[in-house]
Design a protein around this motif. Sequence first.
Motif, PDB file in Angstrom:
ATOM      1  N   ALA A 109      34.337  40.604  42.716  1.00 49.06           N
ATOM      2  CA  ALA A 109      34.772  40.198  44.054  1.00 49.06           C
ATOM      3  C   ALA A 109      35.718  39.004  43.965  1.00 49.06           C
ATOM      4  CB  ALA A 109      33.574  39.863  44.930  1.00 49.06           C
ATOM      5  N   GLU A 110      35.449  38.086  43.036  1.00 53.48           N
ATOM      6  CA  GLU A 110      36.341  36.939  42.834  1.00 53.48           C
ATOM      7  C   GLU A 110      37.682  37.371  42.252  1.00 53.48           C
ATOM      8  OE1 GLU A 110      34.581  33.896  40.457  1.00 53.48           O
ATOM      9  OE2 GLU A 110      32.940  33.562  41.863  1.00 53.48           O
ATOM     10  N   GLN A 111      37.648  38.312  41.344  1.00 52.06           N
ATOM     11  CA  GLN A 111      38.886  38.758  40.690  1.00 52.06           C
ATOM     12  C   GLN A 111      39.774  39.559  41.633  1.00 52.06           C
ATOM     13  OE1 GLN A 111      37.899  40.978  37.186  1.00 52.06           O
ATOM     14  NE2 GLN A 111      37.026  39.211  36.125  1.00 52.06           N
ATOM     15  N   HIS A 112      39.175  40.281  42.563  1.00 50.04           N
ATOM     16  CA  HIS A 112      39.934  41.168  43.460  1.00 50.04           C
ATOM     17  C   HIS A 112      39.605  40.821  44.909  1.00 50.04           C
ATOM     18  CE1 HIS A 112      40.958  43.539  39.941  1.00 50.04           C
ATOM     19  NE2 HIS A 112      39.690  43.546  39.612  1.00 50.04           N
ATOM     20  N   GLU A 113      40.157  39.711  45.375  1.00 50.50           N
ATOM     21  CA  GLU A 113      39.896  39.244  46.734  1.00 50.50           C
ATOM     22  C   GLU A 113      40.758  40.001  47.735  1.00 50.50           C
ATOM     23  OE1 GLU A 113      40.429  35.044  46.905  1.00 50.50           O
ATOM     24  OE2 GLU A 113      38.760  34.649  45.559  1.00 50.50           O
ATOM     25  N   GLN A 170      43.331  40.282  50.661  1.00 53.57           N
ATOM     26  CA  GLN A 170      44.463  39.468  51.087  1.00 53.57           C
ATOM     27  C   GLN A 170      45.204  40.195  52.191  1.00 53.57           C
ATOM     28  OE1 GLN A 170      46.722  38.953  47.512  1.00 53.57           O
ATOM     29  NE2 GLN A 170      45.223  37.598  46.566  1.00 53.57           N
ATOM     30  N   VAL A 182      42.313  47.302  46.817  1.00 50.78           N
ATOM     31  CA  VAL A 182      41.368  46.277  46.360  1.00 50.78           C
ATOM     32  C   VAL A 182      39.986  46.891  46.140  1.00 50.78           C
ATOM     33  CG1 VAL A 182      40.158  44.161  47.039  1.00 50.78           C
ATOM     34  CG2 VAL A 182      42.622  44.351  47.384  1.00 50.78           C
ATOM     35  N   ARG A 236      38.054  46.907  42.588  1.00 43.93           N
ATOM     36  CA  ARG A 236      36.717  46.302  42.475  1.00 43.93           C
ATOM     37  C   ARG A 236      35.718  47.296  41.889  1.00 43.93           C
ATOM     38  NH1 ARG A 236      35.081  42.889  47.880  1.00 43.93           N
ATOM     39  NH2 ARG A 236      36.665  41.292  47.647  1.00 43.93           N
TER      40      ARG A 236
END
Length: 136
Positions: A71-75, A77, A89, A93
């Motif tokens: 989740a942090e790597q693919h926020e 936007q 995204v 994820r």
Amino acid sequence: MIGILLITLAICLCGSLENGAVLKPFDLLYEEGTQAYYRNDWHSVIYYMEEAIHSYTQQRKFKIQCRLQCAEQHEMQEAAQPNLRFFSVILRRAHCIQQCESQRMGPASIYRVSEEVLQEFQRRTVYNYLQLAYYK
């Protein structure tokens, strides 16, 4: 005997934990524990049920860590076309989570558990077996 063979096979096939120990599928350990219970082999019940609980806990921990990491790597936007960005995204994820879980726990096919066994763990039936085994 078949359960022991399945556990041995799972050990050979599954990936290793970070410290080198192997995470065994908790459903196989639970099955071995219930079979030991019906044989009145209380020491084996305690061993297999404790191992099943440990494996279940570790598996849940790894899944949570992988989901948070991905989740942090693919926020999410803002984008000109939000629908396409959203699905992009989500797919990235999902792929990230699959790879992370595979690296930490081994092939996903080993950790597919029946709904019945999963409910047994959620209802904490495992602890009933342990309590009786400790008593005996």
